[in-house]
Enzyme design. Structure first.
Site, PDB file in Angstrom:
ATOM      1  N   SER A 129     -10.015  -0.784   6.813  1.00 57.40           N
ATOM      2  CA  SER A 129      -9.405  -0.633   5.481  1.00 57.40           C
ATOM      3  C   SER A 129      -8.676  -1.852   4.937  1.00 57.40           C
ATOM      4  O   SER A 129      -8.258  -1.837   3.784  1.00 57.40           O
ATOM      5  CB  SER A 129      -8.432   0.538   5.487  1.00 57.40           C
ATOM      6  OG  SER A 129      -9.148   1.720   5.322  1.00 57.40           O
TER       7      SER A 129
ATOM      8  N   SER B 231      -9.736   1.657   2.633  1.00 54.43           N
ATOM      9  CA  SER B 231      -8.858   2.449   1.798  1.00 54.43           C
ATOM     10  C   SER B 231      -7.787   1.638   1.064  1.00 54.43           C
ATOM     11  O   SER B 231      -7.187   2.138   0.113  1.00 54.43           O
ATOM     12  CB  SER B 231      -8.162   3.500   2.673  1.00 54.43           C
ATOM     13  OG  SER B 231      -7.347   2.890   3.637  1.00 54.43           O
TER      14      SER B 231
ATOM     15  N   LYS C 223       0.853  -1.201   0.000  1.00 54.06           N
ATOM     16  CA  LYS C 223       0.000   0.000   0.000  1.00 54.06           C
ATOM     17  C   LYS C 223       0.880   1.239   0.000  1.00 54.06           C
ATOM     18  O   LYS C 223       1.929   1.266   0.680  1.00 54.06           O
ATOM     19  CB  LYS C 223      -0.902  -0.033   1.240  1.00 54.06           C
ATOM     20  CG  LYS C 223      -1.952   1.061   1.294  1.00 54.06           C
ATOM     21  CD  LYS C 223      -2.835   0.901   2.527  1.00 54.06           C
ATOM     22  CE  LYS C 223      -3.941   1.946   2.600  1.00 54.06           C
ATOM     23  NZ  LYS C 223      -4.835   1.753   3.769  1.00 54.06           N
TER      24      LYS C 223
HETATM   25  N1  GLN Z   1     -13.221   3.870   6.124  1.00 55.39           N
HETATM   26  C1  GLN Z   1     -12.678   4.274   7.389  1.00 55.39           C
HETATM   27  C2  GLN Z   1     -12.338   5.733   7.345  1.00 55.39           C
HETATM   28  O1  GLN Z   1     -12.524   6.334   6.329  1.00 55.39           O
HETATM   29  C3  GLN Z   1     -11.481   3.435   7.738  1.00 55.39           C
HETATM   30  C4  GLN Z   1     -10.294   3.812   6.973  1.00 55.39           C
HETATM   31  C5  GLN Z   1      -9.101   2.988   7.342  1.00 55.39           C
HETATM   32  O2  GLN Z   1      -9.209   1.968   7.984  1.00 55.39           O
HETATM   33  N2  GLN Z   1      -7.953   3.499   6.965  1.00 55.39           N
HETATM   34  O3  GLN Z   1     -11.878   6.283   8.310  1.00 55.39           O
END
Ligand code: GLN
Length: 497
Positions: free
Chosen positions: A179, A155, A80
């Site tokens: 994410s 994400s 990532k």
């Molecule tokens: N979707 C969640 C957020 O937008 C989690 C994102 C993540 O785990 N990085 O905060």
């Protein structure tokens, strides 16, 4: 047919060790797969051809010299793009870091490389990991390998999609509120968020420091177990004060029976408003699969856990606001040209370097931490967090694992969710384990009966029992036919080995 689509991480490493194929051949198969598949998918932001080939040749030389190769020798890995890796940029999917060259390599990435992985690519993500669809990346969207009109989740959407499309065998993601698990569910792959503190975050760009955790994606539980061995193998990382020594050899108990173990089912989650029928029935199918193997299903309640989303959208933005203050238009990243004063440079660089969601989170955090407001929200969210954590501790006195959905529904279409609060609800089942810190994993269950898209179940275990969590994940996997599957539109396309 690409053998890369078929082989597990273990089979690749043993094939390289036995001389059935070279690490360079595996590397080229992965690069070819990306060349033929990623134009449609856009999972990768940078393909690290030279780095990967250099690593592959080094492994081939070691083998030729008679040295034993490490356990993931020749296994293609995607990373990532919020993790530093020397020789690559680390953009976080943001204009702010568009040209940022990694100054060093993150511990998690280094450990995967030390275990023999080939650093094939850096993957697309929601900007600074804010999001559930990978639509907020400055560099464009990533498609879901099962349906190119749909999101891969987020994400860590690029990492999940790269694995699901057979471009790589393993990928790293980060999970602050879901994410890893939600994109794993949307793309039909396994995604593990280890217990907070299990994997070092040194060299990973911080979002919410009390919530962030790094973890692996793979197409089968065994691949993820091997990745965990690599990530935890050397134990505590002195560069991350939260990192702990954890038990290793995730393979040792992977095939253990689950007979007699207790699986907790939470009625509030199974009957939650917004949970789609096909996900619900798949989750119940996973429970049945465990029961068929002799596990005992137990009804449990998790009081206060419903407050997790509210607590998260206070704590997360506050920590993000604090962490992202370092992007001040001076020290790192995008710098607005032609400014008369430092204040102007900072303001304009931030205004033009960050996208809308990154700004929203930081403004929310700034507000929540302001005096007078802080006590009302931040303090209260921390109290809720304590109650949620205690609720989990009590549940794990009664059961060995909890079984719940990963995501309320299957992958949605691009642009389908435009309201931020609706998007935040994508994480209604994942966030609580970031709040409490315990480990959790999403396991694919094949395709949903209505949408024909991947459906998944989430398993959550007690803190630092991630190894046993994978034993349950493996037991679920045994009951379904999803193991090792590459999304059909991509299977066999390019990447001959
Ligand atoms: N979707 C969640 C957020 O937008 C989690 C994102 C993540 O785990 N990085 O905060």
């Amino acid at each position: 047919m690409s053998l890369l689509d078929e082989l597990s991480a273990r089979q690749i490493a043993s094939g390289v060790q036995a001389g059935e194929f070279s690490a360079e051949e595996v590397c080229r198969a992965s690069l070819d797969a990306i060349a033929s598949r990623d134009a449609e998918l856009h999972a990768c932001l940078q393909v690290l051809e030279e780095l990967a080939l250099a690593k592959a040749r080094e492994l081939d030389r070691d083998r030729a010299a008679g040295r034993a190769l490490p356990p993931l020798a020749g296994v293609p890995l995607a990373v990532k793009d919020n993790m530093n890796l020397i020789g690559s940029r680390t953009t976080c999917g943001s204009r702010m870091l568009e040209d940022y060259e990694s100054p060093y390599t993150a511990t998690c990435v280094q450990r995967m490389l030390d275990a023999g992985c080939l650093p094939i690519a850096k993957t697309n993500m929601d900007e600074f990991a804010f999001g559930s669809s990978t639509e907020t990346s400055h560099f464009g969207k990533t498609a879901n390998p099962w349906d190119a009109e749909r999101v891969p989740g987020g994400s860590s959407g690029g990492s999940a999609a790269a694995v699901a499309a057979g471009e790589v065998t393993l990928a790293l993601g980060s999970d602050t509120g879901g994410s890893i698990r939600q994109p794993a569910a949307f793309c039909g792959v396994v995604g593990l968020k280890p217990t907070y503190g299990a994997v070092s975050r040194y060299g990973v760009v911080a979002f919410g420091s009390s919530l962030d955790q790094v973890g692996p994606f793979g197409r089968r539980v065994e691949d993820v177990a091997l990745a965990m061995n690599a990530l935890l193998g050397e134990g505590h990382d002195p560069m991350d004060a939260t990192s702990q020594d954890c038990p290793v050899d995730f393979l040792e108990h992977l095939e253990d029976p689950v007979e007699g173990l207790r699986v907790g089912i939470i009625a509030d989650f199974i009957d939650a408003e917004g949970l789609s029928g096909e996900v619900r029935s798949a989750v119940l199918g996973a429970a049945e699969a465990l029961a068929d193997q002799g596990a005992e299903l137990v009804d449990v309640s998790l009081p206060n856990v419903a407050d997790s989303i509210s607590a998260y959208y206070v704590i997360g933005p506050c920590e993000a606001f604090s962490n992202l203050a370092r992007f001040d238009g001076v020290r790192y990243g995008y710098q607005e040209p032609g400014c008369a004063t430092l204040a102007e440079q900072s303001a304009k660089s931030r205004a033009h370097g960050f996208g809308a969601e990154a700004k929203r989170r930081q403004m929310l955090g700034a507000y929540l931490l302001s005096s007078g407001v802080y006590e009302r929200y931040y303090h209260k969210a921390q109290k809720a967090r304590t109650l949620i954590t205690k609720s989990y501790e009590r549940a794990f006195e009664e059961v060995d694992v909890l079984l719940l959905p990963s995501s309320p529904r299957t992958a949605f279409k691009f642009g389908e969710i435009s309201d931020p609060t609706q998007m935040y609800l994508s994480d209604m089942f994942t966030i609580s384990s970031n709040i409490a810190g315990n480990g959790s994993v999403s396991v694919p269950l094949g395709l949903g009966e209505d949408s024909g898209l991947p459906v998944a179940v989430q398993l959550q275990g007690p803190a630092f029992k991630d190894r046993r969590l994978l034993t349950f994940a493996r037991a679920v996997e045994r009951g379904f036919e999803a193991e090792g599957r590459v999304a059909p539109a991509f299977a066999g396309k390019g990447g001959e080995l």
